[in-house]
Write a protein that holds these residues in place. Structure first.
Motif, short mmCIF file in Angstrom:
data_model
loop_
_atom_site.label_atom_id
_atom_site.label_comp_id
_atom_site.label_asym_id
_atom_site.label_seq_id
_atom_site.Cartn_x
_atom_site.Cartn_y
_atom_site.Cartn_z
N ALA A 145 0.83 -1.20 0.00
CA ALA A 145 0.00 0.00 0.00
C ALA A 145 0.87 1.26 0.00
N TYR A 146 1.93 1.23 0.79
CA TYR A 146 2.83 2.39 0.84
C TYR A 146 3.58 2.58 -0.49
N ASN A 147 4.12 1.48 -1.02
CA ASN A 147 4.89 1.57 -2.27
C ASN A 147 4.06 2.14 -3.40
N VAL A 148 2.84 1.64 -3.55
CA VAL A 148 1.98 2.10 -4.64
C VAL A 148 1.53 3.54 -4.39
N GLY A 149 1.19 3.84 -3.15
CA GLY A 149 0.79 5.21 -2.82
C GLY A 149 1.91 6.20 -3.06
N ALA A 150 3.13 5.85 -2.65
CA ALA A 150 4.28 6.74 -2.86
C ALA A 150 4.56 6.94 -4.34
N LEU A 151 4.33 5.91 -5.14
CA LEU A 151 4.58 5.98 -6.57
C LEU A 151 3.69 7.02 -7.24
N PHE A 152 2.44 7.13 -6.80
CA PHE A 152 1.48 8.00 -7.47
C PHE A 152 1.13 9.27 -6.70
N ARG A 153 1.38 9.28 -5.37
CA ARG A 153 1.02 10.46 -4.58
C ARG A 153 2.19 11.04 -3.80
N GLY A 154 3.34 10.37 -3.85
CA GLY A 154 4.50 10.83 -3.10
C GLY A 154 4.54 10.21 -1.72
N PRO A 155 5.73 10.11 -1.13
CA PRO A 155 5.89 9.45 0.18
C PRO A 155 5.05 10.06 1.30
N SER A 156 4.88 11.36 1.30
CA SER A 156 4.16 12.01 2.40
C SER A 156 2.67 11.71 2.38
N ASN A 157 2.13 11.32 1.22
CA ASN A 157 0.71 11.01 1.10
C ASN A 157 0.48 9.57 0.64
N ALA A 158 1.46 8.72 0.91
CA ALA A 158 1.40 7.36 0.36
C ALA A 158 0.19 6.58 0.85
N LEU A 159 -0.06 6.62 2.15
CA LEU A 159 -1.21 5.90 2.72
C LEU A 159 -2.40 6.84 2.86
N GLN A 160 -3.55 6.39 2.40
CA GLN A 160 -4.77 7.18 2.58
C GLN A 160 -5.10 7.28 4.06
N PRO A 161 -5.78 8.35 4.50
CA PRO A 161 -6.03 8.56 5.93
C PRO A 161 -6.75 7.40 6.62
N ASN A 162 -7.55 6.62 5.85
CA ASN A 162 -8.32 5.55 6.48
C ASN A 162 -7.52 4.26 6.66
N TYR A 163 -6.32 4.17 6.06
CA TYR A 163 -5.65 2.88 5.93
C TYR A 163 -5.38 2.20 7.27
N THR A 164 -4.95 2.94 8.26
CA THR A 164 -4.61 2.34 9.56
C THR A 164 -5.81 2.25 10.50
N HIS A 165 -6.97 2.70 10.04
CA HIS A 165 -8.17 2.66 10.87
C HIS A 165 -9.07 1.47 10.55
N LEU A 166 -8.99 0.93 9.34
CA LEU A 166 -9.87 -0.17 8.97
C LEU A 166 -9.24 -0.98 7.84
N PRO A 167 -9.59 -2.26 7.73
CA PRO A 167 -9.09 -3.08 6.61
C PRO A 167 -9.79 -2.70 5.30
N VAL A 168 -9.07 -2.00 4.43
CA VAL A 168 -9.61 -1.56 3.15
C VAL A 168 -9.81 -2.78 2.24
N ALA A 169 -10.89 -2.75 1.44
CA ALA A 169 -11.16 -3.88 0.55
C ALA A 169 -12.04 -3.44 -0.61
N TYR A 170 -12.13 -4.30 -1.62
CA TYR A 170 -13.11 -4.13 -2.70
C TYR A 170 -13.72 -5.49 -3.00
N HIS A 171 -14.90 -5.49 -3.58
CA HIS A 171 -15.56 -6.74 -3.95
C HIS A 171 -15.10 -7.16 -5.34
N GLY A 172 -14.54 -8.37 -5.44
CA GLY A 172 -14.06 -8.91 -6.70
C GLY A 172 -15.09 -9.79 -7.38
#
Length: 440
Positions: free
Chosen positions: A146-173
């Protein structure tokens, strides 16, 4: 315990399917096309349909009664629904049956007729998707990815979205496109913005040029909860049937255009490959460890006691091999399931916090599991920095993303030689996109 015992069937010390494992799957053979349950042991499988029909469970009448016709089915759902304590009992019984010093030699070891019917060579069976999968949810529990991909597109300071450490993020496949190891994957067509700096952004309809793998672990649910009744985190482990390796194939260029605002869609539904043998939850119980520390003070319904946190994630060694159409090959990644921040119990609990009802056979993915160092990334997107650098295969073939004819093989194992608890592998080859005329 079982590291000290051997099987009367030969099991190589390096086999993922030792007596300590006993993974469950669905097989057929050229001589019998009927889909039926089996367990793997070394280079052999025990056909559970033939074994049960031959009174192989007569050593424990309680097991035989509770099993009913579960092993006469074409998937493992009926067996899974019998619950984790029963899975534990059946696995222990089969370990006893297959042990050199078995107390039931008459039931299989010395029963020539039943052995001929029920013991098959692993190389002679065809594997199938082991469960009837109703729903598939893919999480994002690998923090390094999550950090690597976030840093790639948003930069290291914004790599993780604010919700990431508060809940298990997911999508329905997409459950219908989950396939068993060995199934080829077609390069998908999709809408792609070929020039990302151009304005306005105009997509082209083209085959994906950024086709990628994702190194994941998958988990099958064994029990159901009633709609409107969340599963407490303290009870969530009881809903785990077992685990498989998962490759969630991804078209990164399609994903980049379509994921706003609702997340992944066609970039992910082209296919998700799983290993054929389900390693039961209890087989990996001793290989639990602490995951990535989460310093956030999150909601109490996700909180686990300190002693549980110390053994909240699995410790399975993972590797990814890439083989080109020309035969060049390289191990391009080595990682571990210990690089997950959220536990499976937390993922189950969060999935049901609204009252969502999980069902037997539902499938959950961990999300890509990357490590903290170079060579531990679980996707080519990270390894090549979105195509800005190369991965070398066999020393003289370069890749930014997957090409037609490439084969990706993921392997995973825990334990020591002689008592390994492993998954075997999940493999898939990339086939060319269908002709454009298909769409018109």
């Amino acid at each position: 315990m079982y590291s000290q015992r051997s099987s009367w069937l030969y099991v190589a010390p390096s086999s993922h399917f030792s007596l300590a494992n006993i993974p469950f799957g669905i097989i057929s053979t050229s001589a019998n096309a009927t889909l039926r349950p089996a367990v793997a042991i070394g280079e052999y499988v025990l056909d559970l349909k033939a074994f049960s029909q031959g009174n192989g469970f007569s050593g424990d009448l309680n097991i035989r009664e509770i099993l009913g016709d579960s092993f006469q089915q074409c998937n493992l759902n009926a067996f899974a629904a019998l619950g984790r304590p029963f899975h534990r009992k059946v696995r222990a019984y089969l370990q006893e049956i297959l042990a050199t010093d078995t107390k039931y030699p008459q039931l299989l070891k010395n029963n020539t007729n039943l052995r001929e019917m029920a013991i098959l060579r692993l190389a002679d069976v065809t594997n199938h998707v082991p469960m009837a999968i109703g729903d598939y949810t893919d999480f994002y529990a690998g923090k390094h990815h999550a950090y690597n991909v976030g840093a790639l597109f948003r930069g290291p300071s914004n790599a993780l979205q604010p919700n990431y450490t508060h809940l298990p993020v997911a999508y329905h496949g997409r459950a219908s496109s989950i396939v068993v190891s060995g199934t080829s994957i077609r390069r998908p067509w999709g809408q792609v913005v070929l020039d990302p700096v151009a304005e306005p952004k105009i997509p082209s309809f083209t085959p994906s040029q950024k086709l990628d793998f994702e190194l994941e672990l998958g988990m099958f649910v064994c029990s159901s909860n009633q709609l409107g009744h969340p599963i407490p985190v303290s009870k969530a482990d009881d809903y785990i049937f077992g685990y498989v390796l998962l490759n969630d194939w991804s078209a990164r260029d399609v994903q980049a255009w379509e994921y706003v605002p609702l997340g992944p869609f066609t970039a992910k539904n082209l296919g998700s490959s799983i290993s054929p043998w389900i390693v039961l939850a209890d087989a990996l119980e001793e290989y639990k460890t602490r995951g990535i520390e989460n310093r956030t003070s999150y909601a109490q319904y996700l909180e686990q006691p300190v002693e549980v946190k110390e053994k909240s994630v699995l410790r399975v060694d993972l590797e990814v091999e890439l083989i080109s159409a020309s035969g060049n090959k390289s191990i391009i990644s080595r990682s571990s399931t210990r690089y997950m921040m959220w536990s499976w119990a937390q993922m189950i609990t969060h999935h049901t916090v609204t009252g969502c009802n999980l069902r037997t056979g539902d499938f959950l993915g961990s999300g890509t599991i990357s490590g903290p160092n170079e060579g531990t990334e679980g996707s080519m997107l990270e390894q090549t920095q979105d195509g800005k650098s190369n991965i070398m295969i066999g020393g003289d073939e370069a890749r930014q993303f997957l090409e037609d004819g490439d084969t990706v093989i993921i392997r995973g194992v825990a334990g020591k030689d002689g008592a390994l608890v492993g998954f075997g592998e999940v493999a898939g080859m990339i086939k060319p996109a269908v002709p454009k005329s298909t769409f018109y």
